[in-house]
Design a protein around this motif. Structure first.
Motif, PDB file in Angstrom:
ATOM      1  N   GLU A 258       0.820  -1.203   0.000  1.00  0.00           N
ATOM      2  CA  GLU A 258       0.000   0.000   0.000  1.00  0.00           C
ATOM      3  C   GLU A 258       0.859   1.261   0.000  1.00  0.00           C
ATOM      4  O   GLU A 258       0.632   2.166  -0.803  1.00  0.00           O
ATOM      5  N   GLU A 259       1.869   1.318   0.866  1.00  0.00           N
ATOM      6  CA  GLU A 259       2.664   2.535   1.020  1.00  0.00           C
ATOM      7  C   GLU A 259       3.677   2.749  -0.101  1.00  0.00           C
ATOM      8  O   GLU A 259       3.890   3.878  -0.532  1.00  0.00           O
ATOM      9  N   VAL A 260       4.302   1.679  -0.577  1.00  0.00           N
ATOM     10  CA  VAL A 260       5.393   1.818  -1.537  1.00  0.00           C
ATOM     11  C   VAL A 260       4.948   1.618  -2.983  1.00  0.00           C
ATOM     12  O   VAL A 260       5.428   2.305  -3.879  1.00  0.00           O
ATOM     13  N   ILE A 261       4.036   0.694  -3.196  1.00  0.00           N
ATOM     14  CA  ILE A 261       3.631   0.371  -4.555  1.00  0.00           C
ATOM     15  C   ILE A 261       2.365   1.118  -4.978  1.00  0.00           C
ATOM     16  O   ILE A 261       2.341   1.791  -6.004  1.00  0.00           O
ATOM     17  N   PHE A 262       1.304   1.011  -4.188  1.00  0.00           N
ATOM     18  CA  PHE A 262       0.011   1.531  -4.617  1.00  0.00           C
ATOM     19  C   PHE A 262      -0.207   3.019  -4.359  1.00  0.00           C
ATOM     20  O   PHE A 262      -0.813   3.697  -5.189  1.00  0.00           O
TER      21      PHE A 262
ATOM     22  N   LEU B 277      -2.588  -0.586 -19.974  1.00  0.00           N
ATOM     23  CA  LEU B 277      -1.572  -1.636 -20.051  1.00  0.00           C
ATOM     24  C   LEU B 277      -0.233  -1.084 -20.533  1.00  0.00           C
ATOM     25  O   LEU B 277       0.821  -1.487 -20.045  1.00  0.00           O
ATOM     26  N   THR B 278      -0.274  -0.146 -21.455  1.00  0.00           N
ATOM     27  CA  THR B 278       0.964   0.489 -21.922  1.00  0.00           C
ATOM     28  C   THR B 278       1.619   1.270 -20.792  1.00  0.00           C
ATOM     29  O   THR B 278       2.828   1.163 -20.567  1.00  0.00           O
ATOM     30  N   TRP B 279       0.828   2.044 -20.056  1.00  0.00           N
ATOM     31  CA  TRP B 279       1.368   2.833 -18.937  1.00  0.00           C
ATOM     32  C   TRP B 279       1.973   1.903 -17.886  1.00  0.00           C
ATOM     33  O   TRP B 279       3.079   2.136 -17.397  1.00  0.00           O
ATOM     34  N   ILE B 280       1.257   0.849 -17.553  1.00  0.00           N
ATOM     35  CA  ILE B 280       1.719  -0.105 -16.539  1.00  0.00           C
ATOM     36  C   ILE B 280       3.014  -0.777 -17.001  1.00  0.00           C
ATOM     37  O   ILE B 280       3.958  -0.923 -16.223  1.00  0.00           O
ATOM     38  N   ALA B 281       3.083  -1.165 -18.268  1.00  0.00           N
ATOM     39  CA  ALA B 281       4.298  -1.798 -18.799  1.00  0.00           C
ATOM     40  C   ALA B 281       5.470  -0.823 -18.802  1.00  0.00           C
ATOM     41  O   ALA B 281       6.591  -1.195 -18.450  1.00  0.00           O
ATOM     42  N   GLN B 282       5.229   0.430 -19.170  1.00  0.00           N
ATOM     43  CA  GLN B 282       6.290   1.436 -19.189  1.00  0.00           C
ATOM     44  C   GLN B 282       6.844   1.709 -17.796  1.00  0.00           C
ATOM     45  O   GLN B 282       7.991   2.094 -17.653  1.00  0.00           O
ATOM     46  N   HIS B 283       6.021   1.500 -16.774  1.00  0.00           N
ATOM     47  CA  HIS B 283       6.444   1.732 -15.396  1.00  0.00           C
ATOM     48  C   HIS B 283       6.830   0.437 -14.678  1.00  0.00           C
ATOM     49  O   HIS B 283       6.995   0.423 -13.461  1.00  0.00           O
ATOM     50  N   ASN B 284       6.961  -0.640 -15.451  1.00  0.00           N
ATOM     51  CA  ASN B 284       7.421  -1.940 -14.931  1.00  0.00           C
ATOM     52  C   ASN B 284       6.601  -2.446 -13.748  1.00  0.00           C
ATOM     53  O   ASN B 284       7.144  -2.913 -12.752  1.00  0.00           O
ATOM     54  N   LEU B 285       5.298  -2.367 -13.871  1.00  0.00           N
ATOM     55  CA  LEU B 285       4.408  -2.820 -12.803  1.00  0.00           C
ATOM     56  C   LEU B 285       3.705  -4.118 -13.175  1.00  0.00           C
ATOM     57  O   LEU B 285       2.890  -4.134 -14.085  1.00  0.00           O
ATOM     58  N   PHE B 286       4.022  -5.185 -12.494  1.00  0.00           N
ATOM     59  CA  PHE B 286       3.192  -6.387 -12.457  1.00  0.00           C
ATOM     60  C   PHE B 286       2.935  -7.110 -13.767  1.00  0.00           C
ATOM     61  O   PHE B 286       2.094  -7.987 -13.798  1.00  0.00           O
TER      62      PHE B 286
END
Length: 91
Positions: free
Chosen positions: A31-35, A73-82
């Motif tokens: 919650e604090e670091v990722i989300f 999905l593009t934004w998430i991939a660009q930010h290396n998330l999950f």
């Protein structure tokens, strides 16, 4: 995602098994670091699609009711998330 979506109510069984002190620590870290730093629309997207084994823009659009699956999905991939790319198209 399950622990995060349940918030501090970690002593209940919701088909997910009992979440112990270690799970609460992990939940707090997530919650604090990722989300917390995520834009609200990305967090909402992740929560709505977290039950899916594979993500595709069209499937994400169907689940969320929005037409932004490819952008998210593009934004998430660009930010290396999950995400791990499964095909040459990037999905």
């Amino acid at each position: 995602m399950a622990a995060f979506s349940m918030g501090d109510n970690t002593h209940h069984h919701h088909g997910l098994g009992y979440l112990n002190a270690n799970s609460r620590s992990m939940s707090r870290y997530m919650e604090e670091v990722i989300f917390a730093p995520l834009p609200p629309e990305v967090l909402d997207f992740l929560l709505q699609t977290s039950m899916l084994n594979r993500l595709h823009p069209d499937l994400c659009d169907a689940v969320t009711g929005y037409r932004n699956g490819e952008v998210m999905l593009t934004w998430i991939a660009q930010h290396n998330l999950f995400l791990s790319t499964l095909d040459e198209g990037g999905f």
